[in-house]
Design an enzyme around this catalytic site. Sequence first.
Site, PDB file in Angstrom:
ATOM      1  N   ASP A  68      56.856  46.671  43.817  1.00 50.02           N
ATOM      2  CA  ASP A  68      55.631  46.629  43.041  1.00 50.02           C
ATOM      3  C   ASP A  68      55.396  45.220  42.491  1.00 50.02           C
ATOM      4  OD1 ASP A  68      53.487  48.230  41.854  1.00 50.02           O
ATOM      5  OD2 ASP A  68      54.382  47.522  39.990  1.00 50.02           O
ATOM      6  N   THR A 101      48.481  45.141  43.133  1.00 52.13           N
ATOM      7  CA  THR A 101      48.945  44.066  42.256  1.00 52.13           C
ATOM      8  C   THR A 101      49.599  42.928  43.038  1.00 52.13           C
ATOM      9  OG1 THR A 101      51.022  45.244  41.926  1.00 52.13           O
ATOM     10  CG2 THR A 101      49.314  45.608  40.307  1.00 52.13           C
ATOM     11  N   THR A 102      50.067  43.210  44.241  1.00 58.48           N
ATOM     12  CA  THR A 102      50.579  42.130  45.085  1.00 58.48           C
ATOM     13  C   THR A 102      49.393  41.438  45.755  1.00 58.48           C
ATOM     14  OG1 THR A 102      52.397  43.631  45.577  1.00 58.48           O
ATOM     15  CG2 THR A 102      52.342  41.597  46.802  1.00 58.48           C
ATOM     16  N   ASP A 403      51.809  54.385  40.789  1.00 66.20           N
ATOM     17  CA  ASP A 403      50.796  53.741  41.642  1.00 66.20           C
ATOM     18  C   ASP A 403      49.914  54.789  42.303  1.00 66.20           C
ATOM     19  OD1 ASP A 403      51.890  51.313  41.029  1.00 66.20           O
ATOM     20  OD2 ASP A 403      51.766  50.540  43.096  1.00 66.20           O
TER      21      ASP A 403
HETATM   22  N1  ATP Z   1      49.989  52.072  57.192  1.00 68.74           N
HETATM   23  C1  ATP Z   1      49.404  50.929  56.923  1.00 68.74           C
HETATM   24  N2  ATP Z   1      48.938  50.167  57.920  1.00 68.74           N
HETATM   25  C2  ATP Z   1      48.345  49.007  57.649  1.00 68.74           C
HETATM   26  N3  ATP Z   1      48.169  48.502  56.436  1.00 68.74           N
HETATM   27  C3  ATP Z   1      48.598  49.209  55.402  1.00 68.74           C
HETATM   28  C4  ATP Z   1      49.236  50.465  55.584  1.00 68.74           C
HETATM   29  N4  ATP Z   1      49.562  50.944  54.373  1.00 68.74           N
HETATM   30  C5  ATP Z   1      49.159  50.025  53.463  1.00 68.74           C
HETATM   31  N5  ATP Z   1      48.550  48.998  54.075  1.00 68.74           N
HETATM   32  C6  ATP Z   1      47.976  47.805  53.456  1.00 68.74           C
HETATM   33  O1  ATP Z   1      48.953  47.192  52.652  1.00 68.74           O
HETATM   34  C7  ATP Z   1      48.345  46.561  51.546  1.00 68.74           C
HETATM   35  C8  ATP Z   1      48.991  47.014  50.266  1.00 68.74           C
HETATM   36  O2  ATP Z   1      50.319  46.633  50.268  1.00 68.74           O
HETATM   37  P1  ATP Z   1      51.238  46.846  48.973  1.00 68.74           P
HETATM   38  O3  ATP Z   1      51.081  48.246  48.499  1.00 68.74           O
HETATM   39  O4  ATP Z   1      52.583  46.340  49.329  1.00 68.74           O
HETATM   40  O5  ATP Z   1      50.652  45.863  47.958  1.00 68.74           O
HETATM   41  P2  ATP Z   1      49.689  46.098  46.745  1.00 68.74           P
HETATM   42  O6  ATP Z   1      49.063  47.429  46.810  1.00 68.74           O
HETATM   43  O7  ATP Z   1      48.810  44.918  46.703  1.00 68.74           O
HETATM   44  O8  ATP Z   1      50.638  45.958  45.522  1.00 68.74           O
HETATM   45  P3  ATP Z   1      51.460  47.060  44.705  1.00 68.74           P
HETATM   46  O9  ATP Z   1      51.468  48.309  45.521  1.00 68.74           O
HETATM   47  O10 ATP Z   1      52.786  46.417  44.574  1.00 68.74           O
HETATM   48  O11 ATP Z   1      50.738  47.197  43.422  1.00 68.74           O
HETATM   49  C9  ATP Z   1      46.883  46.966  51.567  1.00 68.74           C
HETATM   50  O12 ATP Z   1      46.122  45.890  52.031  1.00 68.74           O
HETATM   51  C10 ATP Z   1      46.846  48.139  52.508  1.00 68.74           C
HETATM   52  O13 ATP Z   1      45.618  48.202  53.177  1.00 68.74           O
HETATM   53 MG    MG Z   2      50.161  49.300  46.905  1.00 70.53          MG
END
Ligand code: ATP
Ligand code: MG
Length: 535
Positions: A68, A101-102, A403
């Site tokens: 996260d 958040t990332t 989340d």
């Molecule tokens: N199965 C998937 N295939 C392609 N992209 C995906 C998949 N699942 C999630 N994503 C993409 O990954 C990204 C989110 O990644 P992640 O959850 O690591 O980061 P975040 O949501 O920005 O941060 P956090 O979850 O730490 O608050 C988004 O852009 C989402 O569209």
């Molecule tokens: Mg996420």
Amino acid sequence: MAAAAAAPAVSRKTETYTDTKRRDDVRGANIAAARAVADAVRTSLGPRGMDKMIASGDQAHEVIITNDGATILSRMSLVQPAARMLAELSRSQDAAAGDGTTTVVVLAGSLLRRAQTLLSAGAHPTAAADALHRLATCAVDVLHGMAIPVELSDRESLVKSASTALNSKVVSQYSSLLSPLAVDAALSVVDPAHPDLLDLRDIRIVKKLGGTVDDTELVRGLIFDKKASHAAGGPTRVENAKIAVIQFQVSPPKTDIEQSVIVSDYAQMDRILREERNYILGMVKKIKAAGCNVLLIQKSILRDAVTDLSLHYLAKAKILVVKDVERDEIEFVTKTLNCLPIANIEHFRADKLGHADLVEEVSVGEGKVVKITGIKDMGRTATVLVRGSNQLVIDEADRSLHDALCVIRCLVNKRFMIAGGGAPEIEMSMQLAAWAKELQGMESYCIKEFADALEVIPYTLAENAGLNPIAIVTELRNRHARGEKNAGINVRKGQITNILEENVVQPLLVSTSAITLACECVRMILKIDDIVTVR
Ligand SMILES: Nc1ncnc2c1ncn2[C@@H]1O[C@H](COP(=O)(O)OP(=O)(O)OP(=O)(O)O)[C@@H](O)[C@H]1O
Ligand SMILES: [Mg+2]
């Protein structure tokens, strides 16, 4: 000598007027520090992103493993003020949307890199900052254009969004269990009178060591992470329970001021003990008379909430006792039980009690919990019992569940979702670049540059999934140029597909808030030209 000293003073004066080196240095240092922070979390973006192990505390004994962004950044001890702004940025995204958040930090890092290029090419920081402002507004319009409306009754879509959020977490293998659980928990607390509101304080997460994450369950009722009081063989299971939540102590009162009472003979001592017994017995009788058979006692800071003697009498009266209920839990407990907290024994009446079919102490993993189920007229709350084989997993499961719940909250607040997998970012990038061509001069140049910066998300998703980022992003551009708005990176197949068919969707609010907040933060960093430290 005097003339020689005067000459440099004059030249320095003219220098301060024309020389902007120091300001450029400050800006450069700020950008470099902020970018370093963004680079640190970049590898954890996406479903194939890496996790971080954070060691803190005495001799780094406190360890957490997480994916996260907000958690990673909040644990980093950052000193440089601009770097701290990025940590703050991810916290704002956490508050506004809870997920992404990332993404927000990676976006800001990339925008800063482009800003650096623009500045070194001679653009004025204000021009770049203004361009960012316009870009953010326009980007949000593009996102709105891609949005898909969603209804709260459409459970399947909500589950898909929750599992996208969980996909990238350490506990992703359990997303098929946790996503529907999060959706059910969230929907069960939405009040039909206020259908746009979801208060996450109405969902309590109780963590209990033992078992695996698979054993996590949604409890329709209440759970206390403590044993029932076993003193003097009191009951540990009560059917048809009448439950009182009390905020007073079932123990002998103390004087308000410091006083000492000297007892000089046995007769006096006997009298004191008898008084004490009678006092407590009187209380227990009143409690029993109201029909109560389960007592939840708030933790007391003044004196013991219960004594051995009072527990003994309560046990004899067949009243199940749960003591040390935290003060801040009381509101949740009374809301769930649909009863009123009782602050004084004089107000102990049957109409203030809550009713439930069963109150029972059960073994869970290594410990015991008290479970209240079958609550009559239960308030709109939910409890999730999170299980896991070790504390690291449980904590991460808790954060991931948070989340997922936030994602549902976003959808409750704003009922639109959007494709994931880099699709929105590439679409924004292309449409903004096309728009930049219609503009003129420096603004056009800046917007073009910042539009390209948004490609960082698909680029990083591909890179973290072990794909060739340049080939993937180029292909993605081609597909979007052909009008396939929902083409995204399919990390499982390692190619570009319609990402909606892969069920990778996220709330619109997560994306809009990420781009607006990132632009705002970068604008702020660009407009700082000096750091003044005040001691
Ligand atoms: N199965 C998937 N295939 C392609 N992209 C995906 C998949 N699942 C999630 N994503 C993409 O990954 C990204 C989110 O990644 P992640 O959850 O690591 O980061 P975040 O949501 O920005 O941060 P956090 O979850 O730490 O608050 C988004 O852009 C989402 O569209
Ligand atoms: Mg996420």
